[in-house]
Design an enzyme around this catalytic site. Sequence first.
Site, PDB file in Angstrom:
ATOM      1  CE  LYS A  89      -1.021  -1.784   1.970  1.00 13.57           C
ATOM      2  NZ  LYS A  89      -1.404  -2.152   1.572  1.00 13.57           N
TER       3      LYS A  89
HETATM    4  P1  NAD Z   1       3.233  -2.802  -8.485  1.00 15.74           P
HETATM    5  O1  NAD Z   1       3.531  -2.105  -8.052  1.00 15.74           O
HETATM    6  O2  NAD Z   1       2.546  -3.961  -8.912  1.00 15.74           O
HETATM    7  O3  NAD Z   1       1.915  -1.462 -10.166  1.00 15.74           O
HETATM    8  C1  NAD Z   1       1.667  -0.438  -9.916  1.00 15.74           C
HETATM    9  C2  NAD Z   1       1.414   0.677 -10.610  1.00 15.74           C
HETATM   10  O4  NAD Z   1       0.719   1.704 -10.983  1.00 15.74           O
HETATM   11  C3  NAD Z   1       2.680   0.083 -12.275  1.00 15.74           C
HETATM   12  O5  NAD Z   1       2.460  -0.449 -13.592  1.00 15.74           O
HETATM   13  C4  NAD Z   1       3.472   2.066 -11.981  1.00 15.74           C
HETATM   14  O6  NAD Z   1       3.898   2.560 -13.299  1.00 15.74           O
HETATM   15  C5  NAD Z   1       1.771   2.419 -12.026  1.00 15.74           C
HETATM   16  N1  NAD Z   1       2.004   3.903 -11.517  1.00 15.74           N
HETATM   17  C6  NAD Z   1       2.712   4.374 -10.593  1.00 15.74           C
HETATM   18  N2  NAD Z   1       2.802   6.057 -10.147  1.00 15.74           N
HETATM   19  C7  NAD Z   1       1.271   5.831 -11.125  1.00 15.74           C
HETATM   20  C8  NAD Z   1       0.486   6.948 -12.010  1.00 15.74           C
HETATM   21  N3  NAD Z   1       0.688   8.174 -10.830  1.00 15.74           N
HETATM   22  N4  NAD Z   1       0.216   7.255 -13.298  1.00 15.74           N
HETATM   23  C9  NAD Z   1      -0.019   5.749 -13.073  1.00 15.74           C
HETATM   24  N5  NAD Z   1       0.580   4.879 -13.195  1.00 15.74           N
HETATM   25  C10 NAD Z   1       1.477   4.580 -11.813  1.00 15.74           C
HETATM   26  O7  NAD Z   1       1.463  -2.316  -7.839  1.00 15.74           O
HETATM   27  P2  NAD Z   1       0.275  -3.466  -7.465  1.00 15.74           P
HETATM   28  O8  NAD Z   1       0.792  -4.322  -6.376  1.00 15.74           O
HETATM   29  O9  NAD Z   1      -0.300  -3.599  -8.893  1.00 15.74           O
HETATM   30  O10 NAD Z   1      -0.994  -2.143  -6.743  1.00 15.74           O
HETATM   31  C11 NAD Z   1      -1.894  -1.136  -7.169  1.00 15.74           C
HETATM   32  C12 NAD Z   1      -2.456  -0.821  -6.576  1.00 15.74           C
HETATM   33  O11 NAD Z   1      -3.104  -1.972  -5.960  1.00 15.74           O
HETATM   34  C13 NAD Z   1      -2.162  -0.223  -4.669  1.00 15.74           C
HETATM   35  O12 NAD Z   1      -2.955   1.460  -4.838  1.00 15.74           O
HETATM   36  C14 NAD Z   1      -2.297  -1.320  -3.836  1.00 15.74           C
HETATM   37  O13 NAD Z   1      -2.169  -1.032  -2.775  1.00 15.74           O
HETATM   38  C15 NAD Z   1      -3.451  -2.326  -4.682  1.00 15.74           C
HETATM   39  N6  NAD Z   1      -3.325  -2.918  -3.739  1.00 15.74           N
HETATM   40  C16 NAD Z   1      -2.528  -4.163  -3.991  1.00 15.74           C
HETATM   41  C17 NAD Z   1      -2.572  -5.558  -3.924  1.00 15.74           C
HETATM   42  C18 NAD Z   1      -1.890  -6.317  -4.729  1.00 15.74           C
HETATM   43  O14 NAD Z   1      -2.253  -7.577  -4.149  1.00 15.74           O
HETATM   44  N7  NAD Z   1      -1.079  -6.245  -5.152  1.00 15.74           N
HETATM   45  C19 NAD Z   1      -3.726  -6.092  -2.880  1.00 15.74           C
HETATM   46  C20 NAD Z   1      -4.969  -5.289  -2.504  1.00 15.74           C
HETATM   47  C21 NAD Z   1      -4.901  -3.585  -3.331  1.00 15.74           C
END
Ligand code: NAD
Length: 410
Positions: A102
Amino acid sequence: MSFADSSNYFFEAAANMLELSDETITLLSQPYRELHVQVPIKMDSGKRKVFQGFRVQHSGARGPYKGGIRFHPAVDLDEVRALAQLMTWKTSLVNVPFGGAKGGVNVDTSVLSETELEDLSRTYFENISHILGIQRDIPAPDMGTNEQSMAWMMDAYGAKHGHSPGIVTGKPIALGGSQGRTAATGKGVSIVIDNYFRNNNRSLKGQRVSIQGFGNVGLHTAKSLKALGCKIIAVSDVSATIIDNAGLKIDQLEKHIVSGNLLDSYNGAKQGNRDDALIADCDILIPAAIGGVINDKNWESINASIIVEAANAPISPYADYQLTKNNVAILPDILANAGGVIVSYFEWTQTIQQHWWTIQEVDKELQKMLTDACEACFMIQKEKNITLRQSAYYIGVKKVVEALELRGFI
Ligand code: NAD
């Protein structure tokens, strides 16, 4: 308990079940390599600002290190360390030939201009590039990064090492990205939920869903679950929760957020506080934002009977224990959000072979690989009478240990 301690808590439970030696536990409870870099960039004002960046490689026993890059103000070495370990178990559980890693930068991207963000992305990637490689460590997007970030990072690497599109996944399709990668994590979340319901002879139709986080993962989870007949009654982001018990209009919401708006300026539904999504009256709760959001302070306020960890590590070990005791089913992160790394694997193979798949081929293989992983988890869960998280860890850790043994590390 630190973030890394929490991930070790679940690992050690699996290690006990597998009766691993103390040396093996020492090897796997800590990363193989940790890199902390300074990331100095020139701001639009002309002043220099130095950001802190990290890349942690947890285990390469099963293949090149693989894991996303997070740009977020909460990023530190402890968080990146925990997330790297999760990637090792995830890639192993779903049978993709990678290890776990990561990366991240401690930054609030909302206050950076486009030029500053590009400079930060390029400089960070250049500064960690000596430990990356197409057969060594392949980053991808995570919170705060996206296709555009991957394009800048790939280009920065190419400037030093020659054109290397295989160095990242989650690239734009025009640069060799895969069909279906952007939606893959959210689509995968819905495939895992669908498998869980089928395994319990239940129908998904009409299930009321609340989603915390409406970025890449939250949005695509909402779209896929709606297509399967669920009703999305609440979604939240950093600014607010919006609620409609009759079901939110996801298409309208998508238009709202892709134009760069936050949910607090959406007029089509009732507004609530940021954390209301977690305690909404729903059947399925899906944390899809940051880690540790369900913890010793709020676990008793959760109304859902099923929690699906689309985010990484959203539930603390204490809350996990209490919720499980209260018969709440938890679909663990290393299974629930593995769709992203599966399609990243498809992208990596396509880039290496320079041979491209259709969206139908991507979706069919994604469905198959996740369904196989779900079935393996359900089988071990039943056989050993354990939780789904314990069963997912059992399978993931077991295969990593087998690889370590065969390679002569332990
Ligand atoms: P992103 O940046 O596209 O979106 C994050 C979202 O969370 C946004 O809407 C933001 O406003 C919101 N957010 C942030 N802090 C917050 C809070 N305290 N309360 C409520 N909402 C909040 O990120 P993403 O790519 O969608 O990733 C989200 C999660 O999924 C992370 O934990 C990431 O590790 C996990 N994840 C992502 C992927 C991927 O392919 N992008 C793969 C596996 C896991």
